[in-house]
Structure formats: C-alpha cells, structure tokens
Design an enzyme around this catalytic site. Structure first.
Site, PDB file in Angstrom:
ATOM      1  N   HIS A  83     -15.086  -8.995  36.883  1.00  0.00           N
ATOM      2  CA  HIS A  83     -16.249  -9.279  36.041  1.00  0.00           C
ATOM      3  C   HIS A  83     -15.970 -10.341  34.983  1.00  0.00           C
ATOM      4  O   HIS A  83     -16.894 -10.764  34.289  1.00  0.00           O
ATOM      5  CB  HIS A  83     -16.750  -7.983  35.378  1.00  0.00           C
ATOM      6  N   GLU A 131     -20.257  -4.084  46.053  1.00  0.00           N
ATOM      7  CA  GLU A 131     -19.123  -3.814  45.161  1.00  0.00           C
ATOM      8  C   GLU A 131     -18.417  -2.516  45.540  1.00  0.00           C
ATOM      9  O   GLU A 131     -17.180  -2.447  45.517  1.00  0.00           O
ATOM     10  CB  GLU A 131     -19.597  -3.773  43.708  1.00  0.00           C
TER      11      GLU A 131
END
Length: 309
Positions: free
Chosen positions: A192, A159
C-alpha cells in the site's frame, strides 16, 4: 557419525533454500500486483473511472496468474502435497457455506458499535438501515458505480487471492502457520506504500503529511491482513477473507471519536465494548475447523501448530 552430520547439513541447506524460494515468490507476487497498477501511463488520478477500469483489469490478470505462481513454487521449492493448487489457495467446496457466513458474522460482531451508531443516526432507525441494505434499486446503483465495484468487489477478491490465498501456502512450509499469519500481511501493508507515488504526483499534501498517512495505512492494513490471514488458516477458504474485506471496506475504520461526542454516548460506548468482547469470545469457536474440514494449507506445515486446530 560423519554421514549423519552431512545429512543434517543437507537438510538445513534445503530448508534455507526453500525459505528463500518462499520469500522471493511472495515478493514476486507483491511486485506483480503493485506493478500492474502502473503499466498504464496516464496523468489521470487513481479515482478517475477510466483509470479504475484499467487498474481493475491489471489486478484481475495478476490474480488469474497467481495459481501459476503457486504451482511453479511447488516445483521450485520441491513441495509435495495431495491437494490441488486451487484447494491450497482456499478455493474449494468443503465447508463453503460456513466459510461464507461465519467469518462475516464474526466481523459484523466486531463492528457492533459502528453498526449501532449508524442505525442511531438514521432517521428511520434500525428498520431504515435494514431497508437500505435490502433496497434493490440501491444495489443496482452500486453495481453501476466503478468505484464501488473496485472497493467492494475487485480489491477484496484480488487482494485476498494474492496476499492470502497464494502467499500463505507458500510461507507455511518455511515459517509454520502461526508465523505466516503475521508475515504475509507485511507484504500486504508494504504494497500500500505505492499510494505515496500517487499522492506525490498529484502534489496534494506535503511529503511529511503523505508519509504520516502512509504509515497509518500500513499499520491498519497490516493488522487487518493478519486478521484475514488468521481466518484463511483456520477455515482453509478464501471466501471468508474476501467477504470480510468487502464489509470492512464498506464500513471504514470505527469512528470512536464521533461516538464520544454523540448524545447517546453511554449506549454507543457500551455497544463498542460489547462488540470487541464478543469478537474475542467468538474468535476461535466461529473459526473452528469442525465447520470447515481439514485445511489444505496446514498440511504444508513442518509440524502441527495450534492455529490449525
């Protein structure tokens, strides 16, 4: 006069094209990252060991491809820079040791309250906490746990490399360093939202509850993303954001409500307050470019801004 006006129009058009290329490149990376999680058709939940392994393979492949996306972006956006692609993405040797220690120390300072809270609740106190951190057997068990590896290793590395290391250099020429710090986390926060699909498929909660949880998650992931983006732009390294991400994943959100009900509430609240104040005091000194050298991504800025100095 007419020629100068035409030149100005061409410059403006070039800037607009470059900005569109920047945004679309970031969107492409975000879609590749999230999309890679769903290439495996399975009815298993996301926390099943088999699914964790498959998804880890996916995001690792996307992360490995991210330098190629950045390289292609430099061509599409006609960006010329002396640093290599990996250096732009924060993979470099200059200032590596400070970059691996000082941002992590800064994050631990912010978590002073939760760390004190955890030590108070440990029957062996502070020494018990220290022993658990240094326990080799405990670390061996962690390394053998695929969920731990996902949360503490794979997720932070992939990430941060994609959403900070790759996206920030692509945004800086268009937005400048300061704005990029606040724009890049939006891709991270929106990414997300894919958890909504997972929760809806498993039908664990009502849709209103799922959306509420997703909104809260978007908020704190965006705030956290801005923090690690700040560290990246100040240090020019991706290792600091990775370690801070891993540490925060291990700690979770500070549980202030539990502290308010603790028998040692005054001492705990004092440690929470001191942690926040020390964090603010040390934020810029511990991320000063003196420790890390020139930040390659800052050289892409249209004009020098304070966040890079």
């Amino acid at each position: 006069m007419l020629e100068s006006e035409r030149s100005l129009i061409r410059q403006v058009e070039h800037v607009h094209i470059r900005c569109w290329v920047c945004v679309l490149s970031c969107l492409l990376l975000a879609c590749l990252y999230v999309g890679s999680l769903y290439v495996w058709r399975s009815s298993l939940p996301r926390d099943h060991p088999s699914m964790i392994k498959l998804r880890c393979i996916s995001v690792l492949l996307v992360s490995a491809l991210s330098p190629a996306v950045v390289k292609a972006w430099t061509h599409w956006a006609d960006v010329r820079v002396s640093a290599s692609v990996l250096e732009l993405m924060g993979v470099r040797l200059e200032g590596l040791i400070p970059a691996a220690t000082l941002p992590l120390l800064l994050t631990m300072v912010f978590y002073l309250g939760p760390l004190v809270h955890s030590a108070m609740d440990n029957p062996k106190g502070f020494m018990g906490e220290l022993q658990s951190v240094l326990d080799v057997q405990s670390w061996k068990l962690c390394v053998g746990d695929v969920m731990w590896l996902r949360n503490q290793v794979v997720a932070p590395v992939t990430e941060e490399l994609v959403f900070r290391g790759a996206m920030l250099p692509m945004l800086v020429p268009c937005t400048g360093p300061t704005a990029a710090i606040f724009i890049a986390p939006l891709f991270f926060g929106v990414a997300h939202f894919h958890h909504i699909i997972e929760q809806r498929r498993l039908q664990k909660d009502r849709m209103s509850t799922i959306l509420q949880v997703a909104g809260i998650q978007f908020l704190y992931t965006t705030v956290f993303g801005a923090y690690t983006a700040f560290i990246f732009m100040r240090t020019g390294h991706v290792v600091g954001p990775v370690l801070c991400h891993s540490f925060c994943n291990s700690q979770g959100l500070p549980d202030i409500s539990s502290a308010l009900q603790h028998p040692e509430k005054p001492a705990l609240l004092f440690s929470y307050l001191m942690g926040a104040l020390l964090f603010l005091v040390l934020l810029f000194p511990l991320t000063d470019t003196f420790f890390y050298g020139a930040v390659p991504a800052c050289s892409l800025a249209p004009s020098p801004l304070s966040v890079c100095h």
